[in-house]
Design an enzyme around this catalytic site. Structure first.
Site, PDB file in Angstrom:
ATOM      1  N   ASP A   1      -7.707  -7.490  -9.013  1.00 21.20           N
ATOM      2  CA  ASP A   1      -7.749  -8.085 -10.352  1.00 21.20           C
ATOM      3  C   ASP A   1      -8.392  -9.470 -10.286  1.00 21.20           C
ATOM      4  O   ASP A   1      -9.156  -9.853 -11.175  1.00 21.20           O
ATOM      5  CB  ASP A   1      -6.328  -8.174 -10.928  1.00 21.20           C
ATOM      6  CG  ASP A   1      -5.669  -6.802 -11.000  1.00 21.20           C
ATOM      7  OD1 ASP A   1      -6.336  -5.847 -11.436  1.00 21.20           O
ATOM      8  OD2 ASP A   1      -4.499  -6.683 -10.587  1.00 21.20           O
TER       9      ASP A   1
ATOM     10  N   HIS B   1       0.051  -5.132 -12.054  1.00 22.73           N
ATOM     11  CA  HIS B   1      -1.223  -4.458 -11.803  1.00 22.73           C
ATOM     12  C   HIS B   1      -1.326  -3.157 -12.602  1.00 22.73           C
ATOM     13  O   HIS B   1      -1.324  -2.064 -12.045  1.00 22.73           O
ATOM     14  CB  HIS B   1      -1.404  -4.181 -10.308  1.00 22.73           C
ATOM     15  CG  HIS B   1      -2.698  -3.471 -10.013  1.00 22.73           C
ATOM     16  ND1 HIS B   1      -3.928  -4.068 -10.185  1.00 22.73           N
ATOM     17  CD2 HIS B   1      -2.953  -2.200  -9.615  1.00 22.73           C
ATOM     18  CE1 HIS B   1      -4.880  -3.200  -9.900  1.00 22.73           C
ATOM     19  NE2 HIS B   1      -4.317  -2.053  -9.547  1.00 22.73           N
TER      20      HIS B   1
HETATM   21  N1  LIG Z   1      -3.629  -1.993  -5.822  1.00 22.53           N
HETATM   22  C1  LIG Z   1      -4.850  -1.773  -6.253  1.00 22.53           C
HETATM   23  O1  LIG Z   1      -5.505  -2.689  -6.764  1.00 22.53           O
HETATM   24  C2  LIG Z   1      -5.477  -0.429  -6.104  1.00 22.53           C
HETATM   25  C3  LIG Z   1      -6.861  -0.285  -6.265  1.00 22.53           C
HETATM   26  C4  LIG Z   1      -7.430   0.980  -6.086  1.00 22.53           C
HETATM   27  C5  LIG Z   1      -6.625   2.085  -5.770  1.00 22.53           C
HETATM   28  N2  LIG Z   1      -5.287   1.898  -5.632  1.00 22.53           N
HETATM   29  C6  LIG Z   1      -4.408   3.012  -5.266  1.00 22.53           C
HETATM   30  O2  LIG Z   1      -4.555   3.283  -3.872  1.00 22.53           O
HETATM   31  C7  LIG Z   1      -4.171   4.644  -3.614  1.00 22.53           C
HETATM   32  C8  LIG Z   1      -5.191   5.324  -2.730  1.00 22.53           C
HETATM   33  O3  LIG Z   1      -6.427   5.439  -3.387  1.00 22.53           O
HETATM   34  P1  LIG Z   1      -7.680   6.184  -2.681  1.00 22.53           P
HETATM   35  O4  LIG Z   1      -8.800   6.121  -3.628  1.00 22.53           O
HETATM   36  O5  LIG Z   1      -7.844   5.675  -1.309  1.00 22.53           O
HETATM   37  O6  LIG Z   1      -7.108   7.686  -2.616  1.00 22.53           O
HETATM   38  P2  LIG Z   1      -7.576   8.866  -1.632  1.00 22.53           P
HETATM   39  O7  LIG Z   1      -6.978  10.115  -2.158  1.00 22.53           O
HETATM   40  O8  LIG Z   1      -9.040   8.805  -1.419  1.00 22.53           O
HETATM   41  O9  LIG Z   1      -6.884   8.476  -0.251  1.00 22.53           O
HETATM   42  C9  LIG Z   1      -5.525   8.453  -0.106  1.00 22.53           C
HETATM   43  C10 LIG Z   1      -5.178   8.788   1.328  1.00 22.53           C
HETATM   44  O10 LIG Z   1      -3.758   8.761   1.457  1.00 22.53           O
HETATM   45  C11 LIG Z   1      -3.430   9.799   2.353  1.00 22.53           C
HETATM   46  N3  LIG Z   1      -2.032  10.173   2.244  1.00 22.53           N
HETATM   47  C12 LIG Z   1      -1.421  10.999   1.355  1.00 22.53           C
HETATM   48  N4  LIG Z   1      -0.122  11.130   1.645  1.00 22.53           N
HETATM   49  C13 LIG Z   1       0.104  10.351   2.741  1.00 22.53           C
HETATM   50  C14 LIG Z   1       1.242  10.088   3.529  1.00 22.53           C
HETATM   51  N5  LIG Z   1       2.434  10.627   3.241  1.00 22.53           N
HETATM   52  N6  LIG Z   1       1.095   9.270   4.580  1.00 22.53           N
HETATM   53  C15 LIG Z   1      -0.099   8.722   4.882  1.00 22.53           C
HETATM   54  N7  LIG Z   1      -1.212   8.938   4.171  1.00 22.53           N
HETATM   55  C16 LIG Z   1      -1.111   9.757   3.119  1.00 22.53           C
HETATM   56  C17 LIG Z   1      -4.368  10.938   1.997  1.00 22.53           C
HETATM   57  O11 LIG Z   1      -4.434  11.901   3.027  1.00 22.53           O
HETATM   58  C18 LIG Z   1      -5.654  10.183   1.762  1.00 22.53           C
HETATM   59  O12 LIG Z   1      -6.416  10.101   2.933  1.00 22.53           O
HETATM   60  C19 LIG Z   1      -4.011   5.285  -4.985  1.00 22.53           C
HETATM   61  O13 LIG Z   1      -2.642   5.322  -5.322  1.00 22.53           O
HETATM   62  C20 LIG Z   1      -4.739   4.326  -5.922  1.00 22.53           C
HETATM   63  O14 LIG Z   1      -4.276   4.397  -7.238  1.00 22.53           O
HETATM   64  C21 LIG Z   1      -4.706   0.675  -5.792  1.00 22.53           C
HETATM   65  O1  LIG Z   2      -7.416   1.908 -11.697  1.00 22.94           O
HETATM   66  C1  LIG Z   2      -6.872   2.523 -10.771  1.00 22.94           C
HETATM   67  O2  LIG Z   2      -6.251   3.558 -10.947  1.00 22.94           O
HETATM   68  C2  LIG Z   2      -7.032   2.013  -9.366  1.00 22.94           C
HETATM   69  C3  LIG Z   2      -6.715   0.562  -9.210  1.00 22.94           C
HETATM   70  O3  LIG Z   2      -5.440   0.244  -9.640  1.00 22.94           O
HETATM   71  C4  LIG Z   2      -7.733  -0.333  -9.836  1.00 22.94           C
HETATM   72  O4  LIG Z   2      -7.369  -1.303 -10.493  1.00 22.94           O
HETATM   73  O5  LIG Z   2      -8.941  -0.075  -9.643  1.00 22.94           O
END
Ligand SMILES: NC(=O)c1ccc[n+]([C@@H]2O[C@H](COP(=O)([O-])OP(=O)(O)OC[C@H]3O[C@@H](n4cnc5c(N)ncnc54)[C@H](O)[C@@H]3O)[C@@H](O)[C@H]2O)c1
Ligand SMILES: O=C(O)C[C@H](O)C(=O)O
Length: 355
Positions: free
Chosen positions: A192, A219
């Site tokens: 953010d 967030h």
């Molecule tokens: N905080 C933030 O600002 C922010 C920003 C972007 C994404 N996110 C969040 O981050 C998370 C991941 O996003 P992504 O795009 O990498 O998803 P993705 O699906 O590409 O990757 C997620 C990974 O987690 C793994 N996984 C699933 N269960 C698991 C477990 N029990 N133990 C270990 N690993 C496990 C999967 O195998 C996969 O490789 C999502 O929840 C997304 O919403 C948060």
């Molecule tokens: O928007 C989402 O679901 C992923 C993450 O929280 C973001 O802000 O990009």
């Protein structure tokens, strides 16, 4: 060379080049990494949980480049042999080791100083972050139970959504295990701030690296509250600019989800933001001074038990949590809206563990 010895050597090289999932523990890649780790350069031990995912892979790459990291553990339930083999060839200092599946979680966590968690499912168009709760809450619980058992003193950077609920879930797991240290549990809201710096710089026509926008609250949607009255360097915005910027920052995640059209959410900018934040945590652990970033933490800044605001990072984690400072009328209204949604998301996380 005796033929038996030669065969053993070839077998070792072959295992190195083609490690199967089942060979993860035994492969010569891991043996070599262990050897080097023992004599390796001083630095911090970092584990990434969810390392094979959209965020996890570029995050692993960038952490392998971080000179403060001496050992990097990559854990996921799929594909860590390939990601580990690939990243381990980079000629940077950190020694990389892969861990696959629940049975290797404890080994992945033991001895770590910092755990970064991007494990869990991402949004698709039309979903809210809260729609991820049912799947991601259980994933975060399991991983945090492992942390409580194997590295209770590690700093935890929690990325998995919905952050407004997963951080309270992690806190409850740690409380239950008797290991909770509120200073060491940090929900990652850095993306953010990264977005806010970028969008504000665009409006001002300046370099984003020269801009610092505090983003507080949480967030998700209206809980993301950029404090545009406190931007550095000091500047002012028209009401139209304020409304445009606030909405764009609050909807930044959705902008990416829609553009990816079903292929997930922000991964590359998130990996960048996660590394920026993890690096700040490591510099704090090293004893660096004046390291201040925004994060979603246990807080007394408002009446809510968790809130994102500026925190000072030190050897103990989030050692100081800063007050919000003077808000203008627009921000005061935004704060009330943010708190209304936050209180429910926090309670949902707490209830998930206490139920
Ligand atoms: N905080 C933030 O600002 C922010 C920003 C972007 C994404 N996110 C969040 O981050 C998370 C991941 O996003 P992504 O795009 O990498 O998803 P993705 O699906 O590409 O990757 C997620 C990974 O987690 C793994 N996984 C699933 N269960 C698991 C477990 N029990 N133990 C270990 N690993 C496990 C999967 O195998 C996969 O490789 C999502 O929840 C997304 O919403 C948060
Ligand atoms: O928007 C989402 O679901 C992923 C993450 O929280 C973001 O802000 O990009």
């Amino acid at each position: 060379m005796q033929s038996g010895e030669a065969n053993q050597r070839i077998a070792r090289i072959s295992a190195h080049l083609h490690p199967s999932n089942h060979q993860m523990e035994e492969s010569s890649i891991l043996k070599q990494a262990e050897c080097r780790a023992k004599g390796g350069a001083p630095g911090f031990k970092v584990a990434i949980l969810g390392a094979a995912g959209g965020i996890g892979q570029p995050l692993s790459l960038l952490m392998k480049m971080n000179p403060l990291v001496s050992v990097l553990h990559l854990y996921d339930v799929v594909n860590t042999p390939g990601v580990t083999a690939d990243i381990s060839h980079m000629d940077t200092g950190a020694v990389v080791k892969g861990f696959l599946g629940q049975q290797q979680l404890e080994n992945a966590l033991t001895g770590m100083d910092l755990i970064i968690i991007p494990a869990g499912v991402p949004r698709k168009p039309g979903m809210t972050r809260d729609d991820l709760f049912n799947i991601n809450a259980g994933i975060v619980r399991t991983l945090c139970e492992g942390i409580a058992k194997c590295c209770p003193n590690a700093i935890v950077n929690l990325i998995s959504n919905p952050v407004n609920s997963t951080v309270p879930i992690a806190a409850e797991v740690f409380k239950k295990a008797g290991t909770y240290d509120p200073k060491k549990l940090l929900g990652v809201t850095m993306l953010d701030v990264v977005r806010a710096n970028t969008f504000v710089a665009e409006v001002l026509g300046v370099d984003p690296r020269d801009v610092d926008v505090p983003v507080v609250g949480g967030h998700a949607g209206v809980t993301i509250l950029p404090l545009l009255s406190q931007v550095k360097p000091p500047c002012s915005f028209t009401i139209e600019e304020t409304e445009y910027l606030t909405k764009r920052i609050q909807d930044g995640g959705t902008e990416v989800v829609q553009a990816k059209a079903g292929a997930g959410s922000a991964t590359l900018s998130m990996a960048y933001a996660a590394v920026k934040f993890a690096d700040a945590c490591l510099r704090g652990l090293k004893g660096g001074a004046d390291i201040v970033e925004c994060a979603f933490v246990s807080s007394q800044v408002t009446e809510l038990p968790f809130f994102a605001s500026k925190v000072r990072l030190g050897r103990a984690g989030a050692e100081e949590i800063y007050q919000l400072g003077p808000l203008n009328e627009y921000e005061r209204v935004g704060l009330e809206k943010a708190k209304k949604e936050l209180v429910e998301s926090i309670q949902k996380g707490i209830s998930f563990i206490r139920k």
